[in-house]
Design a protein around this motif. Structure first.
Motif, mmCIF file in Angstrom:
data_model
loop_
_atom_site.group_PDB
_atom_site.id
_atom_site.type_symbol
_atom_site.label_atom_id
_atom_site.label_comp_id
_atom_site.label_asym_id
_atom_site.label_seq_id
_atom_site.Cartn_x
_atom_site.Cartn_y
_atom_site.Cartn_z
ATOM 1 N N GLY B 109 -3.524 4.271 -3.295
ATOM 2 C CA GLY B 109 -3.121 5.625 -2.914
ATOM 3 C C GLY B 109 -1.693 5.649 -2.386
ATOM 4 N N VAL B 110 -1.383 4.729 -1.486
ATOM 5 C CA VAL B 110 -0.043 4.716 -0.891
ATOM 6 C C VAL B 110 0.995 4.356 -1.957
ATOM 7 C CG1 VAL B 110 1.450 3.499 0.753
ATOM 8 C CG2 VAL B 110 -0.786 4.300 1.474
ATOM 9 N N THR B 111 0.670 3.403 -2.835
ATOM 10 C CA THR B 111 1.623 3.019 -3.884
ATOM 11 C C THR B 111 1.900 4.215 -4.810
ATOM 12 O OG1 THR B 111 0.792 0.770 -3.818
ATOM 13 C CG2 THR B 111 2.048 1.363 -5.755
ATOM 14 N N PHE B 112 0.844 4.908 -5.164
ATOM 15 C CA PHE B 112 1.011 6.081 -6.035
ATOM 16 C C PHE B 112 1.894 7.130 -5.350
ATOM 17 C CE2 PHE B 112 -0.390 10.355 -7.270
ATOM 18 C CZ PHE B 112 -0.103 10.312 -8.632
ATOM 19 N N PHE B 113 1.564 7.422 -4.090
ATOM 20 C CA PHE B 113 2.331 8.416 -3.321
ATOM 21 C C PHE B 113 3.799 7.991 -3.218
ATOM 22 C CE2 PHE B 113 4.061 9.454 0.893
ATOM 23 C CZ PHE B 113 4.007 10.828 0.871
ATOM 24 N N LEU B 133 7.198 -3.158 -5.372
ATOM 25 C CA LEU B 133 6.786 -2.263 -4.273
ATOM 26 C C LEU B 133 5.288 -2.416 -3.990
ATOM 27 C CD1 LEU B 133 8.846 0.936 -5.185
ATOM 28 C CD2 LEU B 133 9.301 -0.681 -3.342
ATOM 29 N N ALA B 134 4.493 -2.401 -5.061
ATOM 30 C CA ALA B 134 3.045 -2.567 -4.866
ATOM 31 C C ALA B 134 2.749 -3.948 -4.282
ATOM 32 C CB ALA B 134 2.314 -2.393 -6.190
ATOM 33 N N GLY B 135 3.511 -4.936 -4.706
ATOM 34 C CA GLY B 135 3.315 -6.302 -4.182
ATOM 35 C C GLY B 135 3.514 -6.350 -2.684
ATOM 36 N N MET B 136 4.577 -5.681 -2.220
ATOM 37 C CA MET B 136 4.830 -5.676 -0.767
ATOM 38 C C MET B 136 3.727 -4.920 -0.025
ATOM 39 S SD MET B 136 8.865 -5.378 -0.041
ATOM 40 C CE MET B 136 9.218 -4.269 -1.367
ATOM 41 N N ILE B 137 3.304 -3.816 -0.611
ATOM 42 C CA ILE B 137 2.250 -3.015 0.035
ATOM 43 C C ILE B 137 0.944 -3.808 0.069
ATOM 44 C CG2 ILE B 137 0.812 -0.952 -0.294
ATOM 45 C CD1 ILE B 137 3.409 0.469 -1.275
ATOM 46 N N ILE B 138 0.604 -4.440 -1.043
ATOM 47 C CA ILE B 138 -0.656 -5.217 -1.088
ATOM 48 C C ILE B 138 -0.581 -6.417 -0.144
ATOM 49 C CG2 ILE B 138 -2.126 -6.687 -2.558
ATOM 50 C CD1 ILE B 138 -1.364 -4.827 -4.919
ATOM 51 N N ALA B 227 11.970 3.204 3.898
ATOM 52 C CA ALA B 227 10.889 3.835 3.127
ATOM 53 C C ALA B 227 9.730 2.866 2.908
ATOM 54 C CB ALA B 227 11.435 4.325 1.793
ATOM 55 N N ILE B 228 10.055 1.623 2.551
ATOM 56 C CA ILE B 228 8.956 0.670 2.285
ATOM 57 C C ILE B 228 8.211 0.314 3.578
ATOM 58 C CG2 ILE B 228 10.308 -1.498 2.401
ATOM 59 C CD1 ILE B 228 7.536 -0.831 -0.129
ATOM 60 N N MET B 229 8.931 0.274 4.717
ATOM 61 C CA MET B 229 8.240 0.004 5.990
ATOM 62 C C MET B 229 7.233 1.119 6.296
ATOM 63 S SD MET B 229 9.035 -2.850 7.380
ATOM 64 C CE MET B 229 8.304 -2.607 8.964
ATOM 65 N N CYS B 230 7.663 2.354 6.002
ATOM 66 C CA CYS B 230 6.739 3.485 6.230
ATOM 67 C C CYS B 230 5.519 3.337 5.318
ATOM 68 C CB CYS B 230 7.429 4.816 5.938
ATOM 69 S SG CYS B 230 8.809 5.141 7.023
ATOM 70 N N ALA B 231 5.779 2.962 4.067
ATOM 71 C CA ALA B 231 4.669 2.827 3.110
ATOM 72 C C ALA B 231 3.730 1.704 3.540
ATOM 73 C CB ALA B 231 5.218 2.543 1.716
ATOM 74 N N ILE B 232 4.311 0.593 3.989
ATOM 75 C CA ILE B 232 3.483 -0.547 4.417
ATOM 76 C C ILE B 232 2.619 -0.147 5.613
ATOM 77 C CG2 ILE B 232 3.619 -2.806 5.577
ATOM 78 C CD1 ILE B 232 5.993 -3.427 3.665
ATOM 79 N N THR B 233 3.238 0.531 6.581
ATOM 80 C CA THR B 233 2.480 0.947 7.774
ATOM 81 C C THR B 233 1.324 1.867 7.375
ATOM 82 O OG1 THR B 233 4.528 0.823 9.011
ATOM 83 C CG2 THR B 233 2.715 1.976 10.078
ATOM 84 N N GLY B 234 1.622 2.804 6.490
ATOM 85 C CA GLY B 234 0.571 3.715 6.028
ATOM 86 C C GLY B 234 -0.535 2.969 5.315
ATOM 87 N N ALA B 235 -0.152 2.039 4.434
ATOM 88 C CA ALA B 235 -1.165 1.307 3.656
ATOM 89 C C ALA B 235 -2.016 0.423 4.561
ATOM 90 C CB ALA B 235 -0.483 0.460 2.587
ATOM 91 N N VAL B 236 -1.366 -0.253 5.528
ATOM 92 C CA VAL B 236 -2.131 -1.110 6.448
ATOM 93 C C VAL B 236 -3.116 -0.254 7.245
ATOM 94 C CG1 VAL B 236 -1.956 -2.560 8.533
ATOM 95 C CG2 VAL B 236 -0.370 -2.924 6.634
ATOM 96 N N ALA B 237 -2.633 0.881 7.745
ATOM 97 C CA ALA B 237 -3.499 1.743 8.564
ATOM 98 C C ALA B 237 -4.673 2.274 7.731
ATOM 99 C CB ALA B 237 -2.683 2.897 9.142
#
Lengths: 248, 267
Positions: B109-113, B133-138, B227-237
């Motif tokens: 979801g976060v990667t798509f957003f 980007l997805a790699g960092m989020i995952i 931007a990626i830090m925000c995405a990572i925080t959202g994905a982790v949460a």
């Protein structure tokens, strides 16, 4: 009244082997009486009492409360009708009043105030002074904590009170005072009280009706005088003659 | 900056860098920690995995189709699940199902957003953006997910008396597990919060460093990093929240009994 009919618990160990924890248990605990389940450790006493408020479920058999099969009662409703005091009283990290209000918080009911009839009555039943209400419950002595635990189990007006080794963590004078309180509560409230203990002295002082449980089986059952004075089985005679280990 | 030529790394440069790993192994041997072989093996694995992924990326970039990109993302997620399963000491019941679905929803979801709305590149599956980007989020969600799952398990074990007392007082399993869930969620978020607090002062993040090294303007690299830090925080949460939301239920029966105390062991 609480009635158990042919209740068995079979547990499977990690190797898939079956072990019989409780074997065809049947008995009735009457209103206004204290039924004590005594016996050596590991005999299934705690498992038995934990099934009455459905902390655990039996493998087969039936447990009824006032004639209703408890399997058909909503577990949350059942636990409001069946109060339980565990061996080690767990106090919430707050005041005694907060602890007493906790059952109401769980069911999202209005919280009783310190001056309310519910709080006053539960303190009185557990023989707790009202000036303890605003004390931090975790700073109280073991005996006081067990009384708070008792008051907390009684505040919702249960029909049945289950006690799992309630005095095992207390010194002898404190345990004796708690035992006297329990007896008075049972009489005054016409509660069905089921007590699990390996402390024969406690059971002998307050129980009306006793069962001897060993290796998952009820080997003997009777009213206090007969049970203690005229044991019929070798196992109970041996248990009664063993010196107490100082607990309770 | 744009006039500067990108410095390429030759094999001899990599060999020099690898010398630092040998130095680390030597120090481990000197201290007799008994992990020298594992360290060497881990370094060899790292090299082989990165070479393999390099060639794979080369191939995926060349194909220009969404299928290999999505397959690669699924493989990354599967691999992260396998790593977590091996690392977590006390696995929660139905670990793979709970963590897998939570990672899929949270990270997906976060990667798509992030890719479609925040970065907004085209085509949507462009592997140059989507894969890193997805790699960092995952990768970051994997750490949060491991912490959430492991902490929930230990909290429920350690708070057994508290939970059973609550059940006896009429609590639902959700109410009884509330403190354990809250503590586990906090534990899962702490590393991300620490990273956010330290970023730019204590350390320069990998993505930003990589972009600067490859010639991107530092300000643009910083924007990407924020931007990626925000995405990572959202994905982790989101991932941790979903793990805990699903996970605690598996410790209880439908009759609000704690399974460890017997509910699931009877038949």
């Amino acid at each position: 009244m609480v009635r158990l009919e042919n209740v068995s618990v079979i547990r499977r160990d990690l190797d898939g082997r079956e072990a019989v924890i409780l074997d065809e248990i049947s008995f009735a605990a009457r209103q206004g009486e204290i039924t004590a389940i005594v016996g050596p450790s590991g005999g299934g006493k705690s498992t038995l009492i934990r099934m009455i408020n459905r902390l655990e479920d039996p493998s087969c058999g039936k447990i009824s409360l006032g004639g209703d099969d408890i399997a058909g009662i909503d577990p949350l409703e059942l636990r409001r009708r069946v109060g339980m005091v565990l061996q080690k009283p767990f106090m919430l990290d707050s005041t005694v009043l907060h602890n007493l209000q906790q059952p109401f918080r769980y069911r999202q009911a209005p919280l009783p105030a310190a001056e309310s009839e519910e709080v006053r009555r539960s303190l009185e039943l557990a023989r707790l002074a009202s000036d303890l209400l605003l004390r931090d419950a975790r700073t109280l002595s073991g005996g006081e904590q067990q009384r708070v635990s008792l008051a907390r189990a009684l505040i919702g007006g249960p029909q049945v009170l289950l006690l799992d080794e309630p005095t095992s963590a207390l010194d002898r004078p404190t345990a004796d005072r708690l035992a006297a309180t329990l007896k008075d509560i049972c009489r005054a409230q016409r509660l069905t009280v089921i007590l699990v203990t390996h402390d024969l002295r406690l059971a002998g002082r307050i129980a009306d009706h006793l069962l001897y449980l060993e290796k998952g089986r009820v080997l003997e059952e009777g009213m206090r005088e007969d049970f203690l004075a005229r044991p019929r089985t070798v196992e109970l005679r041996r248990f009664l003659s063993e010196p107490e280990d100082g607990e309770g | 900056m744009e006039n500067q030529k990108l410095v390429t790394l030759e094999m001899i440069d990599l060999a020099l860098a690898y010398g630092l790993i040998l130095l680390a192994v030597g120090l481990a041997r000197l201290q007799r920690i008994g992990e020298e072989k594992q360290m060497l093996w881990a370094s060899v694995r790292m090299v082989l995995q990165l070479i393999a992924v390099g060639y794979l990326l080369h191939l995926v970039f060349a194909v220009r189709s969404p299928v290999p990109v999505l397959l690669m993302l699924l493989a990354m997620m599967g691999f992260s699940l396998q790593v977590m399963g091996a690392r977590v000491r006390h696995r929660m019941p139905r670990f793979y199902r709970v963590v897998g679905t939570s990672m899929f929803i949270g990270c997906g979801g976060v990667t798509f957003f992030f890719c479609s709305l925040v970065i907004g590149y085209a085509p949507w599956f462009d592997p140059r953006y989507l894969i890193p980007l997805a790699g960092m989020i995952i990768g970051n969600s994997m750490n949060g997910a491991s912490l959430a799952a492991e902490r929930l398990s230990s909290e429920i074990r350690e708070r057994r008396e508290e939970i059973e007392t609550a059940i006896c007082l009429g609590a639902t399993s959700r109410q009884a597990a509330e403190t354990a869930v809250r503590t586990a969620f906090r534990a899962a978020l702490i590393p991300t919060m620490n990273t956010m607090a330290a970023t730019g002062i204590v350390s320069l993040p990998g993505m930003m460093t990589g972009q600067i090294l490859s010639g991107t303007e530092p300000i643009l690299a910083v924007r990407y990093q924020i931007a990626i830090m925000c995405a990572i925080t959202g994905a982790v949460a989101i991932t941790s929240f979903l793990i805990l939301l699903q996970g605690y239920r598996h410790y209880f029966t439908s009759a609000h009994q704690l399974k460890e105390s017997g509910g699931s062991r009877f038949f």
